[in-house]
Design a protein around this motif. Structure first.
Motif, PDB file in Angstrom:
ATOM      1  N   LEU A 127      13.665 -12.421 -16.005  1.00 25.88           N
ATOM      2  CA  LEU A 127      13.775 -13.107 -14.720  1.00 25.88           C
ATOM      3  C   LEU A 127      12.648 -12.650 -13.793  1.00 25.88           C
ATOM      4  N   PRO A 128      12.116 -13.527 -12.954  1.00 29.02           N
ATOM      5  CA  PRO A 128      10.990 -13.165 -12.080  1.00 29.02           C
ATOM      6  C   PRO A 128      11.407 -12.139 -11.030  1.00 29.02           C
ATOM      7  N   PRO A 129      10.422 -11.327 -10.565  1.00 28.54           N
ATOM      8  CA  PRO A 129      10.734 -10.360  -9.511  1.00 28.54           C
ATOM      9  C   PRO A 129      11.141 -11.090  -8.225  1.00 28.54           C
ATOM     10  N   VAL A 130      11.709 -10.350  -7.293  1.00 33.92           N
ATOM     11  CA  VAL A 130      12.113 -10.964  -6.025  1.00 33.92           C
ATOM     12  C   VAL A 130      11.431 -10.227  -4.869  1.00 33.92           C
ATOM     13  N   SER A 131      11.552 -10.816  -3.681  1.00 34.30           N
ATOM     14  CA  SER A 131      11.029 -10.235  -2.423  1.00 34.30           C
ATOM     15  C   SER A 131       9.568  -9.838  -2.546  1.00 34.30           C
ATOM     16  N   PHE A 132       8.754 -10.722  -3.114  1.00 31.94           N
ATOM     17  CA  PHE A 132       7.329 -10.413  -3.268  1.00 31.94           C
ATOM     18  C   PHE A 132       6.627 -10.607  -1.918  1.00 31.94           C
ATOM     19  N   THR A 133       6.007  -9.545  -1.422  1.00 35.17           N
ATOM     20  CA  THR A 133       5.293  -9.631  -0.140  1.00 35.17           C
ATOM     21  C   THR A 133       3.896  -9.048  -0.272  1.00 35.17           C
ATOM     22  N   ILE A 134       2.995  -9.546   0.565  1.00 38.13           N
ATOM     23  CA  ILE A 134       1.640  -8.975   0.665  1.00 38.13           C
ATOM     24  C   ILE A 134       1.462  -8.548   2.112  1.00 38.13           C
ATOM     25  N   LYS A 135       1.151  -7.286   2.311  1.00 35.66           N
ATOM     26  CA  LYS A 135       1.040  -6.772   3.671  1.00 35.66           C
ATOM     27  C   LYS A 135      -0.325  -6.109   3.860  1.00 35.66           C
ATOM     28  N   VAL A 136      -0.975  -6.415   4.972  1.00 31.53           N
ATOM     29  CA  VAL A 136      -2.240  -5.740   5.289  1.00 31.53           C
ATOM     30  C   VAL A 136      -1.890  -4.352   5.799  1.00 31.53           C
ATOM     31  N   ILE A 137      -2.353  -3.318   5.099  1.00 32.43           N
ATOM     32  CA  ILE A 137      -2.002  -1.975   5.540  1.00 32.43           C
ATOM     33  C   ILE A 137      -3.174  -1.259   6.202  1.00 32.43           C
ATOM     34  N   ASP A 138      -4.360  -1.823   6.073  1.00 34.34           N
ATOM     35  CA  ASP A 138      -5.538  -1.173   6.640  1.00 34.34           C
ATOM     36  C   ASP A 138      -6.678  -2.180   6.605  1.00 34.34           C
ATOM     37  N   LEU A 139      -7.820  -1.777   7.120  1.00 34.25           N
ATOM     38  CA  LEU A 139      -8.983  -2.646   7.031  1.00 34.25           C
ATOM     39  C   LEU A 139      -9.265  -2.931   5.567  1.00 34.25           C
ATOM     40  N   ALA A 140      -9.311  -4.206   5.213  1.00 37.23           N
ATOM     41  CA  ALA A 140      -9.646  -4.607   3.848  1.00 37.23           C
ATOM     42  C   ALA A 140      -8.779  -3.902   2.814  1.00 37.23           C
ATOM     43  N   GLN A 141      -7.521  -3.786   3.134  1.00 34.76           N
ATOM     44  CA  GLN A 141      -6.601  -3.168   2.172  1.00 34.76           C
ATOM     45  C   GLN A 141      -5.210  -3.785   2.320  1.00 34.76           C
ATOM     46  N   VAL A 142      -4.627  -4.168   1.165  1.00 29.72           N
ATOM     47  CA  VAL A 142      -3.288  -4.782   1.200  1.00 29.72           C
ATOM     48  C   VAL A 142      -2.349  -4.042   0.252  1.00 29.72           C
ATOM     49  N   LEU A 143      -1.083  -4.205   0.539  1.00 31.52           N
ATOM     50  CA  LEU A 143      -0.059  -3.644  -0.342  1.00 31.52           C
ATOM     51  C   LEU A 143       0.793  -4.803  -0.849  1.00 31.52           C
ATOM     52  N   LEU A 144       0.823  -4.956  -2.180  1.00 26.23           N
ATOM     53  CA  LEU A 144       1.698  -5.955  -2.793  1.00 26.23           C
ATOM     54  C   LEU A 144       2.988  -5.234  -3.142  1.00 26.23           C
ATOM     55  N   HIS A 145       4.094  -5.852  -2.816  1.00 31.84           N
ATOM     56  CA  HIS A 145       5.373  -5.192  -3.098  1.00 31.84           C
ATOM     57  C   HIS A 145       6.388  -6.230  -3.581  1.00 31.84           C
TER      58      HIS A 145
END
Ligand SMILES: *[C@@H]1O[C@H](CO)[C@@H](O)[C@H](O)[C@H]1NC(C)=O
Ligand SMILES: *[C@@H]1O[C@H](CO)[C@@H](O)[C@H](O)[C@H]1NC(C)=O
Ligand SMILES: *[C@@H]1O[C@H](CO)[C@@H](O)[C@H](O)[C@H]1NC(C)=O
Ligand SMILES: *[C@@H]1O[C@H](CO)[C@@H](O)[C@H](O)[C@H]1NC(C)=O
Ligand SMILES: *[C@@H]1O[C@H](CO)[C@@H](O)[C@H](O)[C@H]1NC(C)=O
Length: 420
Positions: free
Chosen positions: A31-49
């Motif tokens: 089954l596919p993952p859930v609650s997929f988010t992309i957040k900018v955490i810094d200059l030119a840096q993101v966190l996929l969760h």
């Protein structure tokens, strides 16, 4: 100990068999993952969760995730974590997808994808900066500080072609977890910032992190589109030139020495290039070196100019740029040639001088004979001379002289006629 190894092998075999046995039954699906988010955490840096699907059977299976970055550049990779940090430019937006996979059986069908995206940041087209270039340079630090070197950063850019006149740009850089705003801008004629200098930064010149540079802007008329770019340190580092270059000639042996440039990299990290120019023949040779000494056999007496440049070798980091050439230093002498030349010049000058004197003397004699026509009394040498030239003619020596000069002029005229 020797009996433990086979036991361990058997144990490993058992787990593998156990896992194969315990795979989801033939009808099971991932089954596919859930609650997929992309957040900018810094200059030119993101966190996929994301989170594993709560309905996913997780007992005895090793779940993994297949992450696909769709924009700004395609890339995909697998991970067992439920989050992933990415260093990336963001001014073109960012989008990614993720799906569940079975970590130890890639032929097992993966789940469907879930996606998320960051929109392109707002701003009018043509208002963001263009042609951003940055360079770093290492300087020796003030020894009162702990770090012996400091890295400066210099960036320049062009104003966006559709940016309003009142646009103002602001530059930030990030290295590691530190972000700093520029305080030393250079401005164009409309007082818009077009370059920035950080005399010291937190950049570690030996580090392998990306340098992120971000430039946003403001204007009363329009929203200014931000711009960001990632730089690899090795590609923008302006390596210093080697220092204390010395050269000396002993006999036919030219030996050159230098010291490594001001740099955080140790001595073994440098490649050098030596340029020796024979200033007399205008001929030069360049040699690639790994050591700090170079000895060359020189063939003749001449003046040589010596320059050295450096680059950090691939042993210590990816290949970057060469430094500027060091200031030329000169060795040897080509005195022999000037000495000969001087002699020639002196001889020529002397010859000219003598000729001049001789002609002067002649003119004076000439005048003398005019002013003081020789008395008919014989025995003066001058008179004998004239007489010997025009011995068949009679009359005063004055007319004799005039006759001679007339003859000379006539000769000249005929010569000229025959030439032209
Ligand atoms: C991996 O999954 C495929 C498809 O379900 C299955 O046919 C195969 O036996 C599995 N391989 C292993 C080593 O479990
Ligand atoms: C700016 O960059 C563009 C494309 O990268 C190039 O064509 C242009 O010549 C550059 N302009 C200047 C002034 O360097
Ligand atoms: C070193 O730094 C201190 C304070 O930052 C300054 O007063 C001093 O002049 C500096 N010395 C040199 C040699 O630059
Ligand atoms: C530019 O970016 C910085 C850092 O993200 C932010 O603090 C600042 O408010 C921005 N300025 C404008 C004019 O958008
Ligand atoms: C260069 O030479 C000078 C004087 O000879 C010396 O003080 C200096 O430390 C040398 N530089 C380096 C980098 O060794």
């Amino acid at each position: 100990v020797s009996s433990m190894a086979p036991a361990l092998l058997i144990l490993l075999g058992a787990t593998v068999i156990l896992q194969t046995d315990s795979l989801p039954n033939k009808n099971a699906v991932l089954l596919p993952p859930v609650s997929f988010t992309i957040k900018v955490i810094d200059l030119a840096q993101v966190l996929l969760h994301w989170e594993p699907n709560p309905d996913q059977e997780q007992r005895n299976v090793q779940l993994g995730y297949h992450v696909k970055i769709n924009a700004p550049e395609e890339k995909d990779y697998e991970t067992r974590n439920t989050e992933s940090r990415r260093v990336t430019i963001l001014h073109k937006g960012f989008s990614a997808s993720v799906r569940t996979i079975l970590w130890n059986n890639h032929s097992f069908p993966a789940s469907s994808w879930v996606s998320a995206e960051l929109k392109v940041p707002p701003g009018s087209p043509g208002t963001s900066i263009v042609n951003l270039t940055c360079t770093t340079n290492t300087e020796a630090y003030n020894y009162t500080h702990e770090r012996p070197y400091q890295v400066s950063l210099h960036c320049t850019w062009l104003v966006g072609k559709d940016a309003p006149e009142d646009t103002q740009y602001f530059l930030y850089y990030r290295y590691g977890s530190v972000t700093e705003e520029c305080r030393e801008y250079s401005k164009d004629t409309q007082q818009r910032n077009i370059a920035c200098r950080f005399p010291r930064t937190v950049i570690n010149s030996k580090g392998r992190d990306w340098l992120a540079v971000y430039v946003n802007g403001s204007s009363k008329e329009e929203a200014i589109k931000p711009f960001d770019q990632l730089f690899a340190l090795h590609a923008i580092d302006r390596v210093n030139s080697p220092v204390n270059v010395t050269a000396e000639i002993e006999g036919t042996c030219l030996s050159i020495q230098w010291e490594k440039p001001v740099s955080a990299f140790p001595i073994h990290c440098f490649d050098y290039e030596v340029k020796i120019c024979n200033t007399r023949k205008g001929y030069f040779q360049t040699e690639k070196m790994k050591t700090n000494t170079f000895i060359s056999i020189i063939d003749d007496i001449s003046k040589y100019s010596v320059q050295v440049r450096a680059a950090v070798s691939s042993v210590c980091r990816p290949v970057g740029l060469w430094s500027e050439w060091s200031q030329p230093i000169y060795v040897g002498n080509d005195k022999q040639k000037p000495w000969m030349e001087w002699l020639l010049i002196v001889l020529t000058a002397a010859a000219c001088f003598i000729l001049l004197i001789v002609s002067l003397i002649c003119r004076i004699c000439h005048l003398w004979t005019k002013l003081f026509p020789p008395v008919p009394a014989p025995k003066t040498n001058i008179k004998d001379f004239f007489v010997s030239i025009n011995h068949e003619k009679t009359g005063s020596s004055e007319t004799e002289v005039e006759v001679i000069s007339y003859v000379e002029e006539a000769g000249l005229e005929t010569l000229e006629d025959s030439v032209f």
